[in-house]
Design a protein around this motif. Structure first.
Motif, short mmCIF file in Angstrom:
data_model
loop_
_atom_site.label_atom_id
_atom_site.label_comp_id
_atom_site.label_asym_id
_atom_site.label_seq_id
_atom_site.Cartn_x
_atom_site.Cartn_y
_atom_site.Cartn_z
N GLY A 139 1.07 -1.28 -0.13
CA GLY A 139 0.20 0.17 -0.06
C GLY A 139 0.84 1.33 -0.15
N ARG A 140 1.98 1.34 -0.60
CA ARG A 140 3.05 2.29 -0.69
C ARG A 140 2.45 3.45 -1.59
NH1 ARG A 140 8.82 -0.14 -1.41
NH2 ARG A 140 9.25 1.90 -0.94
N VAL A 141 1.60 4.13 -1.02
CA VAL A 141 0.91 5.42 -1.97
C VAL A 141 2.02 6.34 -2.17
CG1 VAL A 141 -0.73 6.83 -2.03
CG2 VAL A 141 -1.31 4.78 -1.09
N SER A 142 2.92 6.41 -1.31
CA SER A 142 3.79 7.61 -1.39
C SER A 142 4.51 7.17 -2.64
CB SER A 142 4.98 7.38 -0.24
OG SER A 142 5.49 6.06 -0.20
N ILE A 143 4.84 6.14 -3.48
CA ILE A 143 5.59 5.84 -4.56
C ILE A 143 4.79 6.53 -5.70
CG2 ILE A 143 5.95 4.13 -6.29
CD1 ILE A 143 7.19 2.29 -3.84
N ASP A 144 3.24 6.10 -5.52
CA ASP A 144 2.36 6.91 -6.60
C ASP A 144 2.66 8.23 -6.66
OD1 ASP A 144 1.97 4.18 -6.48
OD2 ASP A 144 -0.20 4.22 -5.73
#
Length: 354
Positions: A259-264
């Motif tokens: 769930g690594r939204v920071s990458i997105d």
């Protein structure tokens, strides 16, 4: 002090990002059969007046067109049965400097007010071709050559004007049309041209070519070849934009099961700036191809994407749904002015949640 002139060259719509212009490119990877067809036609004395080179972007259409033009305008090949006319040839030098009077190149013009390329090729440019063909040859050689890159960009009035020229071609004139979507051209234009479809260059040849030019690590070269769709030009553009396109793609694909939204968020923001237009277009393509590769992998266990396959195969239908979403959002962004950060971020989030 007198005001100086702006000598900065105008952008060219037919120049691939971070690559030499095709008129400055002398090597062609693949397409030997297409060259052979042209050479045989030229030597027979029955050269067709119009040629339609087709294939996906980056496959080598423009490079081949300029190789043909050098031969038509009197350049001397280093080898028989070849279009390998060297950079040192006087004809090559005139063409590269855009100083050959018998070559006319048509592409989307640059709008100096909006600082963008026009959306299409207007009819006025095609009328200029007519004036060029009716004029007196500017060079010793009588042949005239017209390159239209790309015919896909012609608006309907321009297509109709071109059709009239193709129906009544002047003598000793060769027109070379380039198209990535020939089905969109008027059927009457296609029927009056000698069709030359360019086939995808084998992946192994692209890998070898990039490696010889020192374009990154082995893994990165492999990724460029996998995502090139068989086009050397596309592979080179990816190699030149690896840090902005391929590395973010790699981070995203490796984190799909998290769930690594920071990458997105990081990807969406970095590709939303005005200077990132080229990288953004490339990223949309490689994202689409990567998710399509995931769909195939989940069904067949055959991985043809870049880098490593995802750990979680997921249901093929979910991958296909994500792939369709990417294509849809890419088309919407190309058609209307959208919030670039939000569009890409929402797309990446939807793919992650699929």
């Amino acid at each position: 002090m007198a005001k100086g002139f702006d000598t900065e060259p105008l952008p060219e719509s037919d120049r691939a990002p971070a690559c030499l212009h095709p008129r400055e490119t002398y090597d062609l990877l693949g397409h030997s059969e297409a060259e052979r067809r042209f050479i045989q036609a030229q030597q027979s004395g029955r050269l067709h007046h119009a040629w339609l080179l087709t294939g996906p972007p980056g496959i080598g259409k423009a490079t081949l067109a300029y190789r043909m033009s050098r031969a038509l305008l009197g350049g001397q090949s280093l080898m028989p049965e070849s279009l390998n006319i060297p950079k040192s040839d006087p004809i090559s030098q005139r063409i590269e400097s855009r100083g050959h009077g018998n070559l006319f190149v048509v592409n989307r013009p640059w709008d100096s007010k909006t600082k963008k390329f026009k959306q299409d090729i207007p009819v006025d440019l095609i009328r200029s071709v007519g004036e060029f063909l009716q004029g007196t040859a500017a060079e010793d050689k009588e042949s005239r050559v017209v390159i239209i890159d790309s015919a896909d960009d012609l608006n309907r009035n321009a297509e109709n004007a071109l059709l009239k020229m193709l129906e009544e071609p002047p003598s000793k004139t060769v027109m070379i049309l380039l198209s990535s979507s020939p089905g969109r051209l008027l059927p009457t234009i296609r029927s009056r041209c000698m069709a030359v479809p360019l086939k995808a260059v084998p992946k192994a040849d692209i890998v070898d070519w990039l490696s010889r030019q020192g374009q990154g690590s082995k893994d990165m070269v492999e990724a460029c070849a996998n995502l090139s769709r068989g086009g050397p030009g596309k592979a080179m553009a990816l190699a030149q934009n690896a840090s902005e396109v391929l590395m973010p793609l790699k981070r995203f694909m490796e984190s799909l099961d998290t769930g690594r939204v920071s990458i997105d968020i990081g990807i969406a923001k970095s590709l939303a700036t005005q200077n990132a237009a080229v990288a953004r277009a490339l990223f949309w393509d490689v994202l689409e191809d990567s998710i399509q590769a995931c769909a195939v992998y989940s069904q067949t266990d055959l991985w043809e994407g870049a880098f490593a396959p995802p750990n979680n195969k997921r249901n093929p239908e979910k991958w296909l749904k994500a792939w369709s979403l990417i294509r849809e959002q890419k088309a919407i962004e190309a058609a209307i002015n959208t919030d670039k950060t939000a569009t890409l971020l929402n797309t990446l989030s939807a793919v992650r949640a699929a």
